[in-house]
Design an enzyme around this catalytic site. Structure first.
Site, PDB file in Angstrom:
ATOM      1  N   GLN A  84      42.049  45.844  46.359  1.00  0.00           N
ATOM      2  CA  GLN A  84      43.100  44.534  46.430  1.00  0.00           C
ATOM      3  C   GLN A  84      41.853  43.213  45.317  1.00  0.00           C
ATOM      4  O   GLN A  84      40.916  42.729  46.070  1.00  0.00           O
ATOM      5  CB  GLN A  84      43.848  44.206  47.415  1.00  0.00           C
ATOM      6  N   ARG A  89      35.277  38.365  43.519  1.00  0.00           N
ATOM      7  CA  ARG A  89      35.094  37.565  44.954  1.00  0.00           C
ATOM      8  C   ARG A  89      34.315  38.038  45.677  1.00  0.00           C
ATOM      9  O   ARG A  89      34.549  37.285  47.388  1.00  0.00           O
ATOM     10  CB  ARG A  89      37.042  36.999  45.150  1.00  0.00           C
ATOM     11  N   HIS A 161      42.364  32.042  41.932  1.00  0.00           N
ATOM     12  CA  HIS A 161      43.705  32.258  43.412  1.00  0.00           C
ATOM     13  C   HIS A 161      43.481  30.349  44.630  1.00  0.00           C
ATOM     14  O   HIS A 161      42.291  30.752  45.638  1.00  0.00           O
ATOM     15  CB  HIS A 161      43.219  33.443  44.130  1.00  0.00           C
ATOM     16  N   GLU A 266      47.921  29.558  41.098  1.00  0.00           N
ATOM     17  CA  GLU A 266      46.968  30.611  40.715  1.00  0.00           C
ATOM     18  C   GLU A 266      47.221  31.277  39.486  1.00  0.00           C
ATOM     19  O   GLU A 266      47.176  31.965  38.960  1.00  0.00           O
ATOM     20  CB  GLU A 266      46.789  32.336  41.832  1.00  0.00           C
TER      21      GLU A 266
END
Ligand SMILES: O=P(O)(O)OC[C@H]1O[C@@H](O)[C@H](O)[C@@H](O)[C@@H]1O
Length: 300
Positions: A84, A89, A161, A266
């Site tokens: 996901q 990240r 995000h 976001e």
């Protein structure tokens, strides 16, 4: 203006006091402190859970994680082996040791290329360049995506995000009225993919909210009594508003009642994919600006 790297964390200090901390892991901004014109005292503008891992063992629950090349669970055939929100990240980015000092701002640039591990789950060649710029009252993040293939197109999502520190019972996000959105809190797949039209002038997050707005105007106000942030996005046509409320108890690294202290707003390109031709370069960015005066949403 000074930039320091200690144990995988960069700290940029602005001559007027503002500070930003960025982990090489995930290029994650984990702190942004700034004053306002009325009150020079530095305040933290971002939320990071007190249970967040900041040691590079998992993506940081808070700050500004960079989502690339898929938003949410993978849906594109090139992304099937990804987690996901993709690998950006949770990959370690590189810093070339330099900073760019301008009159009013200081910037650093991080890069990510296919490492040893990324090609095991993602076969496309790419170069990501992430530029973080700190001004007295603003934080700017720009992502440059380069398709380094000579032959194939690169299709991707990307999104910032942002976990904005704000009281979730009182915060309002606008202007989103009349924009189409998809409500990911719906219980069925049909419900999640049914377009809705936002009726509210100011969107609150008093209940579990996970809404994907598409084709917005790229300007958002995030306002609460006594504070606020303006967000200006460029080349990022969509925006997610997320707050898990009590469902946050199921998130292992969410601090106790942490959802009371943030709203995620976001900006991203996540409805459809950016389609970048071989050798092409795409840039998307955002500026977060502190609000100096007590403000109400003018369109309420
Ligand atoms: O727990 P993660 O992977 O960081 O994701 C947090 C949230 O991120 C949001 O952007 C998504 O819209 C939500 O559906 C998701 O729950």
């Amino acid at each position: 203006m000074p930039v320091q790297l200690t144990s995988g964390k960069l700290v940029l200090s602005h001559s007027k006091g503002a500070l930003v901390e960025i982990l090489l892991y995930g290029a994650s901004v984990i702190s942004w402190k700034s004053g306002t014109k009325r009150n020079p005292e530095l305040s933290e503008r971002l939320f990071v859970s007190n249970k967040a891992a900041v040691d590079g063992s998992k993506p940081v629950r808070g700050g500004i994680p960079v989502v690339f090349p898929c938003f949410g669970p993978p849906t594109h055939p090139d992304h099937t082996r990804l987690n996901q929100h993709g690998f950006a990240r949770h990959s370690v980015w590189s810093w070339d040791g330099t900073s760019i000092d301008e009159k009013d701002a200081v910037s650093i640039k991080l890069t990510l290329r296919p490492t040893e591990t990324i090609p095991t789950v993602y076969s496309k060649p790419f170069l990501l360049t992430y530029v973080v710029t700190l001004s007295e009252f603003d934080l700017k993040t720009d992502l440059h995506v380069q398709n380094t293939s000579f032959a194939d197109n690169l299709e991707f999502h990307t999104l910032f995000h942002n976990y904005i520190r704000a009281p979730s019972t009182d915060v309002l996000v606008g202007p989103l009225q009349n924009f189409t959105y998809y409500d990911k809190t719906e219980s069925t797949e049909a419900g999640k993919s049914r377009p809705k039209v936002e009726a509210r002038a100011g969107v609150d997050v008093k209940k579990f909210t996970d809404s994907v707005y598409e084709n917005t105007n790229g300007k958002y106000e995030v306002i609460w009594p006594g504070g606020g942030l303006d967000i200006t996005a460029s080349n990022l046509k969509d925006v997610v508003v997320w707050n898990p409320q009590e469902t946050g108890r199921k998130i292992g690294d969410m601090e106790e009642n942490g959802w009371e202290n943030f709203v995620c707003v976001e900006p991203g390109y996540i409805r459809g994919f950016v389609n970048l031709e071989p050798g092409g370069l795409w840039t998307g960015g955002q500026t977060l600006s502190v609000v100096h005066e007590e403000r109400r949403l003018t369109y309420l």
